[in-house]
Design a protein around this motif. Structure first.
Motif, PDB file in Angstrom:
ATOM      1  N   ILE A  32       0.835  -1.184   0.000  1.00  8.67           N
ATOM      2  CA  ILE A  32       0.000   0.000   0.000  1.00  8.67           C
ATOM      3  C   ILE A  32       0.880   1.249   0.000  1.00  8.67           C
ATOM      4  N   LEU A  33       0.673   2.100  -0.986  1.00 12.60           N
ATOM      5  CA  LEU A  33       1.412   3.355  -1.062  1.00 12.60           C
ATOM      6  C   LEU A  33       0.573   4.476  -0.459  1.00 12.60           C
ATOM      7  N   GLU A  34       1.197   5.303   0.312  1.00  9.45           N
ATOM      8  CA  GLU A  34       0.511   6.457   0.873  1.00  9.45           C
ATOM      9  C   GLU A  34       0.972   7.694   0.117  1.00  9.45           C
ATOM     10  N   ARG A  35       0.021   8.393  -0.477  1.00 10.14           N
ATOM     11  CA  ARG A  35       0.338   9.579  -1.263  1.00 10.14           C
ATOM     12  C   ARG A  35      -0.618  10.717  -0.881  1.00 10.14           C
ATOM     13  N   SER A  36      -0.080  11.909  -0.836  1.00 13.07           N
ATOM     14  CA  SER A  36      -0.898  13.079  -0.505  1.00 13.07           C
ATOM     15  C   SER A  36      -1.283  13.815  -1.784  1.00 13.07           C
ATOM     16  N   PHE A  37      -2.462  14.389  -1.768  1.00 10.38           N
ATOM     17  CA  PHE A  37      -2.986  15.082  -2.947  1.00 10.38           C
ATOM     18  C   PHE A  37      -3.605  16.406  -2.506  1.00 10.38           C
ATOM     19  N   GLN A  86       5.459  18.992   0.214  1.00 10.00           N
ATOM     20  CA  GLN A  86       4.508  18.578   1.248  1.00 10.00           C
ATOM     21  C   GLN A  86       3.328  17.808   0.658  1.00 10.00           C
ATOM     22  N   CYS A  87       3.209  17.812  -0.647  1.00 14.42           N
ATOM     23  CA  CYS A  87       2.161  17.056  -1.334  1.00 14.42           C
ATOM     24  C   CYS A  87       2.779  16.318  -2.515  1.00 14.42           C
ATOM     25  N   ASP A  88       2.290  15.120  -2.771  1.00 12.27           N
ATOM     26  CA  ASP A  88       2.806  14.327  -3.881  1.00 12.27           C
ATOM     27  C   ASP A  88       2.191  14.734  -5.211  1.00 12.27           C
ATOM     28  N   ALA A  89       0.957  15.220  -5.160  1.00 13.60           N
ATOM     29  CA  ALA A  89       0.244  15.647  -6.362  1.00 13.60           C
ATOM     30  C   ALA A  89      -0.593  16.865  -6.006  1.00 13.60           C
ATOM     31  N   VAL A  90      -0.966  17.621  -7.031  1.00 20.17           N
ATOM     32  CA  VAL A  90      -1.751  18.829  -6.774  1.00 20.17           C
ATOM     33  C   VAL A  90      -2.692  19.089  -7.942  1.00 20.17           C
ATOM     34  N   ILE A 246      -0.637  17.798 -11.406  1.00 24.37           N
ATOM     35  CA  ILE A 246       0.822  17.744 -11.492  1.00 24.37           C
ATOM     36  C   ILE A 246       1.354  16.833 -10.397  1.00 24.37           C
ATOM     37  N   ILE A 247       2.321  16.028 -10.731  1.00 20.34           N
ATOM     38  CA  ILE A 247       2.870  15.079  -9.762  1.00 20.34           C
ATOM     39  C   ILE A 247       4.377  15.248  -9.633  1.00 20.34           C
ATOM     40  N   HIS A 248       4.895  14.837  -8.477  1.00 16.00           N
ATOM     41  CA  HIS A 248       6.341  14.703  -8.300  1.00 16.00           C
ATOM     42  C   HIS A 248       6.723  13.382  -8.962  1.00 16.00           C
ATOM     43  N   ARG A 249       7.511  13.435 -10.005  1.00 16.51           N
ATOM     44  CA  ARG A 249       7.818  12.247 -10.795  1.00 16.51           C
ATOM     45  C   ARG A 249       8.445  11.131  -9.972  1.00 16.51           C
TER      46      ARG A 249
END
Length: 339
Positions: A32-37, A86-90, A246-249
């Motif tokens: 399980i990956l934890e990602r912030s958006f 502070q966020c992985d995607a926006v 937009i994501i952090h690659r």
């Protein structure tokens, strides 16, 4: 009730490109990956954009990704938090996204996309795998671009029906967007610094004479209060608004962005249905239709401003040339196509 309905539909369209990230993130051995958006929503956690994104959380979890959603009423703060890692995607508007990708940040260039046909061709082009180099900029990748519709000029007074009559008028202007500031000053109007969270309030309470926004903002942001019985909406596309994910690659698999784009293009019709519904929701008597000869002059004026901004490095030359080629493909009779 009608406002709530199409607000939710708008929100669904805006996050479609974000919601399909999950399938590409399934890891080996069910990790399980934890990602912030970070989700920009003018209304905040109770707003339509955030609400629809929230509904996707259980779907994403089934596909191996645990999304931590964060609502932002200030788009600038959302962008800064994303930039700070502070966020992985926006989720941002195309204009605000320019600092992360100059190419896609140029898609909202004034007058560059006259209508739906041109925008469909543009999005189909950008969804192709060979377009990825244009969507990657350093550590960032534009994983999805989705249309929000033509940007129109809203006025509190229908007597303001020409460029000449804009002189001295107060226009709520995105002060972080040099293109908008340049355009407002070009027509002799007064720039009233605003942002995506407060421009509607300034227009509605009379602090400014005019504002610009897509039709999808008319009901949710209650722009009809500013238009009232004396104003109107000038039916001429100043630009074409979009939302971008937009994501952090380095925080997503290599193919994540392309998978988002592949799924997003399949849902393009839904986006245009939302836009069409929003435009039909503006009463016929509110629309102000410029004469054909005036439209030709407006096109020339926007082209002059667009090229000056390109010369100053605000826009990406590749994006401007691509959109020009698309305009000429749709309508070869345009004066710019002769050259």
């Amino acid at each position: 009730m009608k406002s709530i309905r199409f607000s939710r539909r708008l929100a669904m369209a805006a996050v479609l490109c974000a919601s399909v990230v999950a399938p590409s993130l399934v890891q080996a051995q069910d990790e399980i990956l934890e990602r912030s958006f970070c989700v920009f929503d003018p209304v905040g956690a109770n707003g339509p954009l955030f609400a629809i994104t929230k509904e996707f959380q259980p779907v994403a979890l089934k596909r191996g990704i645990k999304l931590e959603l964060r609502a932002y009423t200030d788009e600038k703060v959302a962008a800064e938090d994303f930039k700070a890692g502070q966020c992985d995607a926006v989720l941002l508007t195309g204009t605000r996204a320019r600092e992360f990708n100059k190419f896609t940040g140029s898609l909202e260039a004034m007058g560059a996309v006259p209508g739906e046909e041109e925008m469909r061709l543009l999005y189909n082009t950008l969804s192709q795998p060979k377009a990825r180099p244009f969507l990657v900029d350093g550590p960032y990748e534009v994983a999805g671009v989705f249309p929000a519709g033509a940007i129109y000029l809203y006025t509190r007074d229908r007597a303001i029906d020409s460029v000449e009559k804009l002189q001295g008028k107060r226009i709520a202007t995105l002060d972080y967007d040099s293109a908008s500031v340049r355009m407002v000053r070009h027509v002799g109007a007064s720039v009233v610094g605003s942002n995506s969270a407060n421009f509607a309030g300034k227009f509605n309470n009379g602090s400014v004479d005019l504002a610009y926004a897509p039709a999808v903002a008319y009901q949710p942001l209650e722009l009809y209060k500013g238009v009232n019985s004396k104003g109107g909406v000038f039916k001429y596309a100043l630009a074409y608004m979009n939302f971008q994910v937009i994501i952090h690659r380095d925080r997503f698999p290599e193919d994540a962005g392309q998978m988002v784009r592949d799924e997003s293009i399949k849902r393009i019709d839904q986006a245009y249905e939302i836009i069409a519904e929003a435009e039909s929701g503006i009463p016929a008597e509110v629309w102000m239709h410029p004469p054909r000869e005036d439209v030709a002059e407006y096109d020339k004026m926007l082209r002059q401003v667009r090229l000056s901004l390109l010369e100053d490095g605000v826009y990406d030359e590749r994006a401007i040339k691509l959109m020009e080629a698309i305009r000429c493909r749709v309508d070869g009779s345009r004066s710019e196509c002769a050259s």
